[in-house]
Design a protein around this motif. Structure first.
Motif, PDB file in Angstrom:
ATOM      1  N   ASN A  31       2.523   3.221  13.646  1.00  0.00           N
ATOM      2  CA  ASN A  31       1.182   3.191  14.111  1.00  0.00           C
ATOM      3  C   ASN A  31       0.414   2.000  13.123  1.00  0.00           C
ATOM      4  N   GLU A  32       0.669   2.177  11.846  1.00  0.00           N
ATOM      5  CA  GLU A  32       0.090   1.361  10.831  1.00  0.00           C
ATOM      6  C   GLU A  32       0.633  -0.120  11.159  1.00  0.00           C
ATOM      7  N   LYS A  83       0.926  -1.191   0.120  1.00  0.00           N
ATOM      8  CA  LYS A  83       0.052   0.062   0.016  1.00  0.00           C
ATOM      9  C   LYS A  83       0.983   1.260   0.106  1.00  0.00           C
ATOM     10  N   ARG A  84       1.776   1.162   0.730  1.00  0.00           N
ATOM     11  CA  ARG A  84       2.749   2.209   0.892  1.00  0.00           C
ATOM     12  C   ARG A  84       3.532   2.698  -0.479  1.00  0.00           C
ATOM     13  N   LYS A 123       7.880  13.269   2.107  1.00  0.00           N
ATOM     14  CA  LYS A 123       7.237  13.809   3.478  1.00  0.00           C
ATOM     15  C   LYS A 123       5.993  13.350   3.350  1.00  0.00           C
ATOM     16  N   VAL A 124       5.340  12.850   2.175  1.00  0.00           N
ATOM     17  CA  VAL A 124       3.924  11.966   2.276  1.00  0.00           C
ATOM     18  C   VAL A 124       3.933  10.834   3.139  1.00  0.00           C
ATOM     19  N   TRP A 173      -9.046   0.100  -4.604  1.00  0.00           N
ATOM     20  CA  TRP A 173      -8.535  -1.040  -3.725  1.00  0.00           C
ATOM     21  C   TRP A 173      -9.654  -1.807  -3.184  1.00  0.00           C
ATOM     22  N   ASN A 174     -10.475  -0.910  -2.400  1.00  0.00           N
ATOM     23  CA  ASN A 174     -11.572  -1.600  -1.548  1.00  0.00           C
ATOM     24  C   ASN A 174     -12.585  -2.161  -2.217  1.00  0.00           C
ATOM     25  N   ALA A 226       2.385   1.626  -3.295  1.00  0.00           N
ATOM     26  CA  ALA A 226       1.446   2.250  -4.502  1.00  0.00           C
ATOM     27  C   ALA A 226       1.406   3.773  -4.216  1.00  0.00           C
ATOM     28  N   ASN A 227       1.091   4.338  -3.128  1.00  0.00           N
ATOM     29  CA  ASN A 227       1.190   5.702  -2.957  1.00  0.00           C
ATOM     30  C   ASN A 227       2.543   6.369  -3.468  1.00  0.00           C
ATOM     31  N   LYS A 255       4.782  11.726   6.919  1.00  0.00           N
ATOM     32  CA  LYS A 255       3.513  11.969   7.598  1.00  0.00           C
ATOM     33  C   LYS A 255       2.727  10.809   7.794  1.00  0.00           C
ATOM     34  N   ARG A 256       2.742   9.837   7.236  1.00  0.00           N
ATOM     35  CA  ARG A 256       1.988   8.469   7.546  1.00  0.00           C
ATOM     36  C   ARG A 256       2.824   7.514   8.677  1.00  0.00           C
ATOM     37  N   ASP A 257       2.616   7.737   9.868  1.00  0.00           N
ATOM     38  CA  ASP A 257       3.323   6.982  10.773  1.00  0.00           C
ATOM     39  C   ASP A 257       3.158   5.539  10.503  1.00  0.00           C
TER      40      ASP A 257
END
Lengths: 345, 471
Positions: free
Chosen positions: B465-466, B53-54, B456-457, B117-118, B56-57, B460-462
């Protein structure tokens, strides 16, 4: 009627339809900040495909009329390269606006508006190149030089471009269900249509009853939306596609005002081979696009189909990709969690 | 007054130099992403799903810039070289046309993969999209390389007739798909591009392994293993195909071969010239290894090098800049082999750390002692190895650019080998200059801005936490 030229015209109509709709998106970002989530929901999945269609048309033209390329390159090298350069900016700002994080110096709307500005310029450049190629305005008879002065002093060129943009503005209300001063929709559409038709006639291009029928149909779409508030996006796609197609077919094989595309056609070996590639590739492309639109319409499995209902959109969400594949990071994760008592990081 | 031919060539070269860096990312990222998603589905390891997923971003952002950059290069090809593009259009345009459909495959499936995706109930069907994205990206490269092979060894029309009359006859449009150099070039170009991309990511993951701890470190370790596997496989294939491509060069582009080798000799026992400069048609400051070129070309130190493979057989006016291409060629070969050897050693150490293999070796006293040394510890935990991987990542970028310069400058002065010169093909309209300068300036800003933005993107996504939130 030549099959190769016809295929090229169909492609050109697809390209300009997508660009026209993108123009509407750009206008909406500028005109009404509330349109942002609705427009991005349409634009985010599709921007990559639009760009690819532009390249598809360019390469298809090169396959079919390679000997016209030196003339086009010499005449329009500046606007073509400029549009290409801006194309990077268009992609960049669109994707930046999609992924921009909360608390950034740049808001999603600001980035989307920069994208809009760039898209406007690209569309104006492409419309200018198109109208010059078809009508010959600005090109010298030997096709070795382009006179910007001649081109810019022709009022019909401006009429054509402004007319097209006015139609896009009028129909953007319909396409994205914009409510802000809705009465402007039919006014802009009808004015734009009148300007458009007057200009293409002034530029020496052919029109007939098909042109007027399409104009009436487009005006009706806008008026009906104003009166009833009901619409379907597909109608605009079809109307735009048919309009571009009609301009091309009514001026069949016409290039640089007086020349014929027939004289630039490629040798039969490459043309025949290209038909084979177009058929195979086109079939695959159609299948992929159908799959894309099937998925676009399909409701989301995790959210019971709510994700795509426009009522649920709000400006706080940051981009569709973020909604779908990343959990609510900005709300529960990372930096937000590390905020101090005063709310500062 | 600006030399417009040189300006066109410089602009095209500069744009391509930037574009190929983006291509490496665009081609390798879907492969890593696809492998990660597959492993997550097959072995139900959620960390790989987060990785996919990361990535993919990151891919969609790089795709935005990469496509735009691809359009710039394509349009430049059209507007800067009108006479070349006119010949290409009448003979060898089909690969470029086919590339559009590969490009569509990538763009459409990427859109579905990311934005919907979903909507997929079956994860394996969703994963299949990533396979199509990877195929689309690789096939784009394959078709573009076909055009380059056509430039190196043109075919598919009556060349002698064209040279005498300027008219194109006897066209066989599909011949361009199979020039004498096509498949060797494809193997070498695609292999090296995927290698460079994998090496970039490996360097990034190695850097993260040096900086992170705990669950986050495990995540980067898994990512690094995928990138390392791709890098090792691709560098081995690239080196093998690279050796084959030199033999191919001797046969089909002998003048280019002679220039790359800076060779003025023919006959038996010809020396391999390493490094050096060409001064007044003489090689100076080089290392000459007697008989080595004969050995490499024929398998015997006394093997005969044909007079066609010597620069002496060609007019000086058709030589490329010898000193430049000879040295870039030597650097490419030397560095490529060095990295290849280092990565094979890395692979051996890696394999020795696989539990089953290590257990087998450790049953022997000698090997047990040997394997207890630090250099045989898990390479993904060894800071020295990780630092070396970062350096390899940087060198991979240099290697890719160096190889490309060798190929393109080595063909000079021809745009279409022995058919059309660069100066004959160039657009000499002065309008090119201002926009060209703007493109150069724009690229200077765009590439670093994109990398910073992606960084940066991601930041910003910890990630912690994921990873902690995973089921």
């Amino acid at each position: 009627m030549n099959v190769y030229i016809s295929i090229n015209y169909v492609l050109l109509a697809v390209v300009f339809t997508f660009l026209f709709v993108e123009g509407m998106s750009a206008i909406s970002f500028m005109y009404d900040r509330k349109s942002l989530p609705v427009v991005k929901k349409y634009l985010d999945p599709i921007w990559g495909i639009v760009g690819t269609f532009v390249v598809f048309f360019v390469v298809n033209a090169e396959v079919l009329y390679p000997s016209i390329m030196p003339a086009i390159d010499y005449l329009y090298v500046f606007p073509i390269l400029l549009a290409t350069l801006l194309f990077i900016g268009r992609n960049l700002f669109l994707v930046f606006s999609e992924y921009i994080w909360k608390g950034s110096r740049f808001s999603q709307l600001a980035l989307a508006r920069i994208y809009s500005l760039i898209t406007f310029i690209i569309i104006i450049l492409l419309l200018s190149i198109f109208i010059s190629i078809i009508s010959g305005v600005g090109a010298n008879p030997s096709l070795t030089g382009f006179s910007a002065a001649v081109f810019l002093s022709n009022p019909y060129v401006f009429g054509f471009i402004i007319g097209t943009l006015l139609i896009a503005f009028g129909l953007s209300f319909v396409f994205y269900k914009i409510e802000k001063m809705k009465f402007l929709s039919p006014m802009a559409t009808v004015t734009g249509l009148l300007l458009f038709i007057l200009s293409i006639r002034g530029l020496g291009l052919n029109t007939n009853y098909v042109t007027y029928l399409l104009a009436v149909a487009i005006a009706l779409v806008s008026i009906l939306y104003y009166v009833t508030g009901r619409t379907r996006r597909e109608v605009i796609f079809i109307a735009a596609f048919l309009s571009v197609l009609s301009v091309n077919f009514l001026n069949y094989a016409k290039v640089f005002g007086t020349k014929s595309l027939y004289s630039y056609l490629n040798n039969s070996a490459v043309s025949s081979a290209s038909i084979l590639v177009t058929l195979i590739g086109g079939t695959l492309l159609t299948a992929m696009l159908l799959f894309f639109f099937y998925m676009y319409k399909l409701p989301d499995k995790e959210n019971g189909g709510d994700n795509y209902s426009e009522e649920n959109d709000n400006g706080e969400k940051i981009g569709i990709a973020n909604l779908y594949i990343i959990p609510n990071n900005n709300k529960v994760n990372g930096k937000e969690r590390k905020k101090g008592k005063d709310g500062k990081r | 007054m600006v030399n417009l031919v040189l300006f066109d060539a410089g602009l095209m070269g500069y744009s391509l130099a930037v574009h190929i860096l983006l291509v490496t990312v665009g081609m390798t990222l879907p492969i890593i992403m696809s492998i990660a998603e597959f492993v997550s589905i097959k072995y139900k390891i959620n960390v790989y799903d987060i990785l996919a997923k990361r990535l993919a971003n990151a891919l969609i952002i790089f795709f935005a810039v990469g496509t735009a950059s691809g359009v710039v290069v394509a349009i430049e090809l059209f507007v800067l070289w009108p006479k070349f593009i006119s010949v290409l259009g009448q003979v060898g345009i089909l690969p470029l046309y086919m590339e559009i459909f590969a490009f569509f495959t990538e763009a459409i499936f990427l859109g579905i993969y990311i934005y919907f995706w979903n909507k997929f109930k079956s994860r394996i069907k969703h994963w299949l999209l990533s396979v199509f994205i990877a195929i689309g990206a690789v096939m784009s490269g394959v078709f573009i390389t076909m055009i380059n092979a056509f430039m190196n060894t043109p075919n598919g029309f009556n060349i002698p007739y064209y040279l005498s009359t300027g008219k194109i006859i006897d066209v066989t449009p599909f011949a361009v798909l199979n020039t004498p150099t096509t498949w060797i070039e494809i193997g070498h170009v695609i292999g090296s591009t995927i290698f460079a991309g994998a090496a970039f990511f490996l360097a990034y993951f190695a850097y993260k392994l040096l900086k992170t701890k705990g669950v986050e470190r495990e995540y980067y370790k898994k990512a690094a293993k995928i990138a390392a596997a791709i890098a090792i496989i691709s560098i081995i294939l690239t080196v093998i195909i690279g050796i084959e491509s030199i033999t191919n060069l001797m046969v089909y582009q002998p003048e280019k071969f002679a220039a790359l080798e800076m060779n003025f000799n023919s006959g038996p026992h010809v020396a391999e010239v390493i490094g050096g400069f060409l001064v007044n048609n003489k090689t100076v400051d080089s290392i000459n290894i007697p008989g080595l070129m004969s050995f490499l070309a024929t398998g015997s130190f006394n093997g005969i090098i044909s007079s066609n493979d010597s620069l002496a057989a060609y007019a000086k006016s058709t030589w490329p800049p010898i000193t430049v291409v000879h040295n870039t060629f030597d650097v490419m070969v030397g560095l490529g082999i060095l990295i290849g050897v280092l990565l094979v050693i890395f692979l051996i150490i890696w394999l020795l750390n696989v539990r089953k293999i290590r257990d087998r070796f450790e049953s022997n006293k000698f090997f047990k002692k040997l394997l207890s040394k630090k250099m045989f510890s898990d390479p993904f935990d060894n800071p020295l190895v990780l630092k070396a991987l970062i350096i390899i990542g940087v060198l991979a970028a240099f290697l890719l650019e160096d190889g490309w310069v060798t190929d393109e400058v080595g063909r000079q002065p021809w745009i279409l080998y022995n058919v059309m010169t660069v100066s004959a093909a160039a657009n000499t309209s002065p309008s090119v200059v201002p926009v060209g300068i703007a493109i150069i300036a724009f690229y200077v800003v765009v590439l670093p801005a994109t990398i910073l933005f992606v960084r940066k993107v991601m930041k910003k996504r910890d990630l912690n936490n994921e990873l902690e939130a995973r089921p």
